[in-house]
Motif scaffolding. Sequence first.
Motif, PDB file in Angstrom:
ATOM      1  N   LEU A  11       0.844  -1.192   0.000  1.00 38.38           N
ATOM      2  CA  LEU A  11       0.000   0.000   0.000  1.00 38.38           C
ATOM      3  C   LEU A  11       0.882   1.246   0.000  1.00 38.38           C
ATOM      4  O   LEU A  11       1.954   1.252   0.590  1.00 38.38           O
ATOM      5  CB  LEU A  11      -0.878   0.033   1.256  1.00 38.38           C
ATOM      6  CG  LEU A  11      -1.757  -1.176   1.527  1.00 38.38           C
ATOM      7  CD1 LEU A  11      -2.397  -1.060   2.893  1.00 38.38           C
ATOM      8  CD2 LEU A  11      -2.806  -1.304   0.452  1.00 38.38           C
ATOM      9  N   ALA A  12       0.390   2.291  -0.662  1.00 38.47           N
ATOM     10  CA  ALA A  12       1.054   3.592  -0.613  1.00 38.47           C
ATOM     11  C   ALA A  12       0.254   4.473   0.345  1.00 38.47           C
ATOM     12  O   ALA A  12      -0.967   4.595   0.216  1.00 38.47           O
ATOM     13  CB  ALA A  12       1.110   4.204  -2.006  1.00 38.47           C
ATOM     14  N   GLY A  13       0.935   5.076   1.305  1.00 39.02           N
ATOM     15  CA  GLY A  13       0.276   5.817   2.371  1.00 39.02           C
ATOM     16  C   GLY A  13      -0.619   6.957   1.918  1.00 39.02           C
ATOM     17  O   GLY A  13      -1.635   7.238   2.549  1.00 39.02           O
ATOM     18  N   ASP A  14      -0.267   7.632   0.821  1.00 42.47           N
ATOM     19  CA  ASP A  14      -1.070   8.756   0.332  1.00 42.47           C
ATOM     20  C   ASP A  14      -1.939   8.379  -0.856  1.00 42.47           C
ATOM     21  O   ASP A  14      -2.476   9.245  -1.536  1.00 42.47           O
ATOM     22  CB  ASP A  14      -0.158   9.927  -0.054  1.00 42.47           C
ATOM     23  CG  ASP A  14       0.543  10.539   1.150  1.00 42.47           C
ATOM     24  OD1 ASP A  14       0.091  10.300   2.291  1.00 42.47           O
ATOM     25  OD2 ASP A  14       1.531  11.259   0.948  1.00 42.47           O
ATOM     26  N   ASP A  15      -2.085   7.098  -1.129  1.00 47.08           N
ATOM     27  CA  ASP A  15      -2.893   6.613  -2.251  1.00 47.08           C
ATOM     28  C   ASP A  15      -4.379   6.686  -1.908  1.00 47.08           C
ATOM     29  O   ASP A  15      -4.777   6.356  -0.786  1.00 47.08           O
ATOM     30  CB  ASP A  15      -2.509   5.168  -2.546  1.00 47.08           C
ATOM     31  CG  ASP A  15      -3.088   4.611  -3.827  1.00 47.08           C
ATOM     32  OD1 ASP A  15      -4.081   5.161  -4.343  1.00 47.08           O
ATOM     33  OD2 ASP A  15      -2.549   3.605  -4.309  1.00 47.08           O
TER      34      ASP A  15
END
Length: 78
Positions: A11-15
Amino acid sequence: MLRCGRVLVFLAGDDHLRDVGWNYCDKLKKSRWEGTVEIVESHGEGHVFHLMNITCENAASLTWKIFRSSTKSILFFI
């Protein structure tokens, strides 16, 4: 039902899809599936960051984790 014993979710934190990924992991853990779920979250990064800036430190770290895990897991990118 999944036939593997381990799932690795990136997962990308700001996605904008980050919460979808966390929700998927929670549901998988609560299901009858008996495997393990590992979540790798790259904080401060957006959707497909590892393709947009392949030389950043988080992209290199992500690539290494994919390489190390590719023979042991089913990989999900959300």
